[in-house]
Each structure stands twice: as C-alpha cells, then as structure tokens.
Enzyme design. Structure first.
Site, PDB file in Angstrom:
ATOM      1  N   THR A 121      26.173  -4.300 -21.250  1.00  0.00           N
ATOM      2  CA  THR A 121      27.061  -4.956 -22.164  1.00  0.00           C
ATOM      3  C   THR A 121      27.322  -6.178 -21.380  1.00  0.00           C
ATOM      4  O   THR A 121      27.270  -6.312 -20.078  1.00  0.00           O
ATOM      5  CB  THR A 121      28.231  -3.985 -22.186  1.00  0.00           C
ATOM      6  OG1 THR A 121      29.218  -4.752 -22.889  1.00  0.00           O
ATOM      7  CG2 THR A 121      28.662  -3.322 -20.925  1.00  0.00           C
ATOM      8  N   CYS A 133      27.277 -11.122 -26.336  1.00  0.00           N
ATOM      9  CA  CYS A 133      27.575  -9.890 -26.492  1.00  0.00           C
ATOM     10  C   CYS A 133      26.219  -9.322 -27.059  1.00  0.00           C
ATOM     11  O   CYS A 133      25.505  -9.810 -27.814  1.00  0.00           O
ATOM     12  CB  CYS A 133      28.580  -9.816 -27.737  1.00  0.00           C
ATOM     13  SG  CYS A 133      29.088  -8.044 -28.326  1.00  0.00           S
TER      14      CYS A 133
END
Length: 232
Positions: free
Chosen positions: A83, A197
C-alpha cells in the site's frame, strides 16, 4: 531466490494484484513451473482505516510493526508494504524488523529518474497527497518535484478510492473523472502521473491516456523481483 514478505490487506483488492504480479513475474523470468516464494500476512483493513480516519498514526504504526514481525518470523528475507498510504509509518515498521524494507516511493523514484522526469503529478488517498511523507522522499532522495490536484479534486480521488475501488467497484464515470484530473496535472507541468494508491490501476491504465502513468504496484513488484534474484 529470496523469500518475499508482503504486508497486505490494505485493501485486499490490491494485495491480490501484488500476489498475481509477483508470481507472474517470477514465472516470466524463470519459466517452467516456477512461482514466487512469498510470506503474506493480510491485515483487517477496517482496523487500519479507522486509525487513518482518526489520525492515530502511532497506533497504526504499532499494529503494522507487529504484523511485519510476523512476516519476518514466517521466513521472509525482505518486506513489501502493499500500500502507498501506510508507508506513512514505514520508519516505525523498519525499526521493528531485522530484514530490509523495500519502500514503494523508492521504486517509483528510481523509475522516474531513469525516465528523466523531474516534475510529476501524484494521485492517491488524501493522506498520501496532502501529507509530506511521500513527496518529501521523492524530493530529498531523487530530486523530483511533486504536484497534486486542487482540494476539490483531491476529495474526488480520495472518495473514489474508499467508496469504490477498495470494494472492487469499477465505474466508467469515475474513470472519466480521474482522466480529467490527470489532464489537469499535465496542465500544471507534470511530465507524468504517479498512481500513488495501489487500487488506482484497477480503474486507470496507460491505454486510457497519453500522459505517462507510473503504476506503483507494478514498480514495487519489479523492484521486489530484482531484489529477490540479487545474489549479493
């Protein structure tokens, strides 16, 4: 080949892309029946998301540091945090483990430098776009200037990520909004745009725009494969 540690679940939608790309990458490099040696721990994103909203990054760091130690104990030789946003607590995780941490911004910055990019747009969660941890690392380590969308567009990007992409929802209207925001970053002088992202590449791919896109999941995976095969 080194065993790849993956700290995932943030969200599981993008973690499965990590798992697939790591295995596809090993097979492409080695052929035959080869697949990636992986130690994967997938956390409950609800706990992490609650801490994000509360701004309790200290507790988030403690939770993920504990999880990272579990990945290390399972036999990983190095660690990926699957992430972008939770690299906000990368330093806390790094000091909690004895294996190397491959930072997603470093993998991205190395490719940007190789491509001669000095000014880049950044899309991601509100935390990634508005806090300093990501853009400062790119500036300080790679000399790259980072630009982000204006506040209303940042809110659009953040909301699409959390209300759609982390749930696996891919909407054409949301893609069009992203493409408009990407073009706005180009107008600001961005020579490319970081998909900062790990879910964004589910929605927007290079085929959708002439602006150069930098998919952080893909870049992180390629850096991991190089490191896993490095015999030094």
């Amino acid at each position: 080949m080194k065993t790849i540690g993956v700290l995932g679940g943030m969200s599981w939608e993008s973690t499965q892309d990590y798992y697939r790309q790591l295995n596809e990458g090993v097979n492409a490099r080695l052929g035959g029946f080869h697949s990636a040696p992986i130690c994967l721990l997938s956390v409950d994103f609800a706990e992490i998301e609650t801490l994000q909203r509360a701004g309790d990054w200290d507790e988030a760091g403690r939770v993920l540091a504990k999880a990272a130690r579990q990945v290390q104990a399972a036999g990983a030789d190095f660690l990926l945090i699957a992430t972008n946003t939770m690299h906000r607590v990368a330093a806390e995780i790094e000091v909690a483990i004895e294996i190397p941490l491959l930072h997603i911004a470093d993998a991205t910055g190395a490719r940007l430098v190789a491509d001669g990019v000095s000014r880049v747009g950044l899309l991601g969660t509100r935390f990634t776009m508005e806090q300093a941890f990501y853009r400062d690392r790119l500036r300080d380590r790679f000399g790259i200037e980072v630009v982000t969308p204006d506040a209303p567009d940042r809110e659009v990007v953040h909301d699409i990520i959390f209300n759609e992409l982390v749930h696996g929802a891919i909407e054409d209207a949301s893609r069009e909004r992203f493409l408009g925001i990407i073009d706005g970053l180009r107008v600001q002088g961005a020579e490319g745009v970081i998909l900062g992202c790990t879910e964004i590449a589910m929605l927007v791919q290079q085929a959708h725009t002439r602006v150069s896109l930098y998919d952080t999941t893909e870049l992180h995976v390629q850096a991991a494969l190089d490191f896993a095969q490095d015999k030094s």
